[in-house]
Design a protein around this motif. Sequence first.
Motif, PDB file in Angstrom:
ATOM      1  N   THR A  17       5.551  -0.503  -1.307  1.00  0.00           N
ATOM      2  CA  THR A  17       5.237  -1.899  -1.604  1.00  0.00           C
ATOM      3  C   THR A  17       3.790  -2.240  -1.263  1.00  0.00           C
ATOM      4  O   THR A  17       3.175  -3.060  -1.942  1.00  0.00           O
ATOM      5  N   SER A  21       1.346  -3.625  -4.098  1.00  0.00           N
ATOM      6  CA  SER A  21       0.747  -4.959  -3.960  1.00  0.00           C
ATOM      7  C   SER A  21      -0.658  -5.023  -4.547  1.00  0.00           C
ATOM      8  O   SER A  21      -1.099  -6.090  -4.967  1.00  0.00           O
ATOM      9  N   ALA A  28       5.671  -6.631  -5.805  1.00  0.00           N
ATOM     10  CA  ALA A  28       5.739  -6.111  -4.436  1.00  0.00           C
ATOM     11  C   ALA A  28       6.380  -7.138  -3.508  1.00  0.00           C
ATOM     12  O   ALA A  28       7.215  -6.796  -2.667  1.00  0.00           O
ATOM     13  N   ILE A  31      10.114  -7.175  -4.107  1.00  0.00           N
ATOM     14  CA  ILE A  31      10.782  -6.008  -3.522  1.00  0.00           C
ATOM     15  C   ILE A  31      10.917  -6.174  -2.010  1.00  0.00           C
ATOM     16  O   ILE A  31      11.979  -5.905  -1.443  1.00  0.00           O
TER      17      ILE A  31
END
Length: 112
Positions: A17, A21, A28, A31
């Motif tokens: 993530t 990002s 992200a 998630i």
Amino acid sequence: MEAIIKVFAAALIIAFTSWLSGKKPELAGFIIALPMVSILALLFSYLEHRSADTSITLAKSVMVGVPVSYLFFMPFFFAEKFGWGFWVPYITGLGLLGIGYLLHSYIMNLIG
């Protein structure tokens, strides 16, 4: 070996993530907002302790902790309006998170 698997699973989610990002910060964030870590922690906790009561208490704590943890993000909503940059909302959020922990402890004591 168990600890290594746990660390690897958590690290993989965080690393992925963090990388994502930079490319798709909205995805992200989505998630990270998913309860993947909670799902893994509940599973690992049950497998390690074989205690439904412990796992249920953990799940209740997560349920109470999620909304309380939003206190950390609140200052970021005001950062642009007040020209704060990054560090002021980050440090303020950590302070609010400390208050959130006290609130979390109080609620957990109420529900047992």
